[in-house]
Design a protein around this motif. Structure first.
Motif, short mmCIF file in Angstrom:
data_model
loop_
_atom_site.label_atom_id
_atom_site.label_comp_id
_atom_site.label_asym_id
_atom_site.label_seq_id
_atom_site.Cartn_x
_atom_site.Cartn_y
_atom_site.Cartn_z
N ALA A 75 -1.63 -34.21 -14.48
CA ALA A 75 -0.54 -34.09 -13.51
C ALA A 75 0.78 -33.91 -14.24
O ALA A 75 1.14 -34.73 -15.08
N VAL A 76 1.45 -32.83 -13.97
CA VAL A 76 2.77 -32.57 -14.56
C VAL A 76 3.74 -32.22 -13.44
O VAL A 76 3.35 -31.71 -12.40
N ALA A 77 5.00 -32.53 -13.65
CA ALA A 77 6.02 -32.18 -12.67
C ALA A 77 6.19 -30.67 -12.65
O ALA A 77 6.38 -30.06 -13.70
N PRO A 78 6.10 -30.05 -11.48
CA PRO A 78 6.27 -28.60 -11.42
C PRO A 78 7.74 -28.23 -11.65
O PRO A 78 8.64 -29.05 -11.45
N GLY A 79 7.94 -27.03 -12.06
CA GLY A 79 9.30 -26.53 -12.26
C GLY A 79 9.31 -25.04 -12.02
O GLY A 79 8.27 -24.39 -12.02
N PRO A 80 10.48 -24.46 -11.80
CA PRO A 80 10.56 -23.01 -11.60
C PRO A 80 10.19 -22.29 -12.90
O PRO A 80 10.30 -22.85 -13.98
N PRO A 81 9.72 -21.06 -12.79
CA PRO A 81 9.40 -20.29 -13.99
C PRO A 81 10.59 -20.22 -14.95
O PRO A 81 11.75 -20.21 -14.51
N LEU A 82 10.30 -20.20 -16.24
CA LEU A 82 11.35 -20.11 -17.25
C LEU A 82 12.19 -18.87 -17.03
O LEU A 82 11.67 -17.80 -16.68
N GLY A 83 13.48 -18.99 -17.23
CA GLY A 83 14.37 -17.85 -17.13
C GLY A 83 14.93 -17.62 -15.75
O GLY A 83 15.78 -16.76 -15.56
N ILE A 84 14.42 -18.37 -14.76
CA ILE A 84 14.96 -18.22 -13.41
C ILE A 84 15.91 -19.37 -13.16
O ILE A 84 15.50 -20.52 -13.02
N GLY A 85 17.19 -19.08 -13.13
CA GLY A 85 18.19 -20.12 -12.91
C GLY A 85 18.46 -20.29 -11.43
O GLY A 85 19.34 -19.65 -10.89
N LEU A 86 17.67 -21.11 -10.77
CA LEU A 86 17.83 -21.32 -9.34
C LEU A 86 18.90 -22.37 -9.08
O LEU A 86 18.86 -23.47 -9.62
N VAL A 87 19.87 -22.03 -8.25
CA VAL A 87 20.95 -22.93 -7.91
C VAL A 87 20.41 -24.06 -7.04
O VAL A 87 19.66 -23.82 -6.11
N GLY A 88 20.78 -25.29 -7.39
CA GLY A 88 20.38 -26.43 -6.58
C GLY A 88 18.99 -26.96 -6.90
O GLY A 88 18.51 -27.88 -6.25
N VAL A 89 18.31 -26.38 -7.87
CA VAL A 89 16.98 -26.84 -8.26
C VAL A 89 17.10 -27.69 -9.51
O VAL A 89 17.75 -27.29 -10.48
N ASP A 90 16.51 -28.86 -9.47
CA ASP A 90 16.55 -29.74 -10.64
C ASP A 90 15.85 -29.08 -11.82
O ASP A 90 14.87 -28.35 -11.64
N PRO A 91 16.32 -29.36 -13.04
CA PRO A 91 15.62 -28.81 -14.21
C PRO A 91 14.23 -29.43 -14.31
O PRO A 91 13.97 -30.50 -13.75
N PRO A 92 13.32 -28.78 -15.01
CA PRO A 92 11.96 -29.32 -15.13
C PRO A 92 11.97 -30.69 -15.79
O PRO A 92 12.81 -30.97 -16.65
N GLN A 93 11.08 -31.53 -15.36
CA GLN A 93 10.94 -32.87 -15.91
C GLN A 93 9.83 -32.87 -16.96
O GLN A 93 8.77 -32.29 -16.73
N ARG A 94 10.05 -33.56 -18.04
CA ARG A 94 9.08 -33.65 -19.12
C ARG A 94 8.00 -34.66 -18.76
O ARG A 94 8.27 -35.71 -18.20
N THR A 95 6.77 -34.32 -19.09
CA THR A 95 5.64 -35.23 -18.94
C THR A 95 5.05 -35.46 -20.32
O THR A 95 4.77 -34.51 -21.05
N VAL A 96 4.87 -36.71 -20.70
CA VAL A 96 4.28 -37.05 -21.99
C VAL A 96 2.79 -37.29 -21.78
O VAL A 96 2.41 -38.07 -20.90
N VAL A 97 1.97 -36.63 -22.55
CA VAL A 97 0.52 -36.79 -22.47
C VAL A 97 0.05 -37.32 -23.82
O VAL A 97 -0.03 -36.59 -24.80
N PRO A 98 -0.23 -38.63 -23.90
CA PRO A 98 -0.71 -39.18 -25.17
C PRO A 98 -2.10 -38.62 -25.49
O PRO A 98 -2.97 -38.60 -24.63
#
Length: 119
Positions: free
Chosen positions: A20-43
């Protein structure tokens, strides 16, 4: 971070499973009002591997339009050495009659055996 791509698959003890990872918009698409992608650590422990694939692999289709069952395929291919795993998945796609209709990028990440796992 999964920026517009499917979740990674963890291969370790037991069957392969999506992480399970936090979804985010495709790289390079600067969507206004969308939070930046969140990092998920997978040990990753000794012997664990993280398999990442672009949507072309996940969305490969058979003659009936069904998607390639990547998690099931990876469970069956779990004994394949890391260096040969992308090629084994590609061969499995062909052998089972799936067609790739988009980019097909695969990457296998393994822990450094000389480095402790992050906490």
């Amino acid at each position: 971070v999964a920026c517009g791509h499917p979740a990674p698959v963890l291969l370790g003890a037991g069957p392969a499973r999506e992480v399970a990872v936090a979804p985010g918009p495709p790289l390079g698409i600067g969507l206004v009002g969308v939070d930046p992608p969140q990092r998920t650590v997978v040990p990753l422990g000794p012997g664990d591997r993280l398999f990442l694939a672009s949507d072309g692999v996940w969305e490969a289709r058979d003659a009936t339009g069904g998607f390639y069952p990547l998690v099931t395929g990876l469970t069956a291919l779990a004994g394949t050495p890391s260096a040969g795993l992308p090629e084994a998945v590609g061969a499995d796609l062909v052998r089972r009659g799936y067609q790739v209709r988009d980019d097909a990028t695969m990457l296998v990440l393994t822990p450094d055996p000389g480095r402790p796992a992050p906490r």
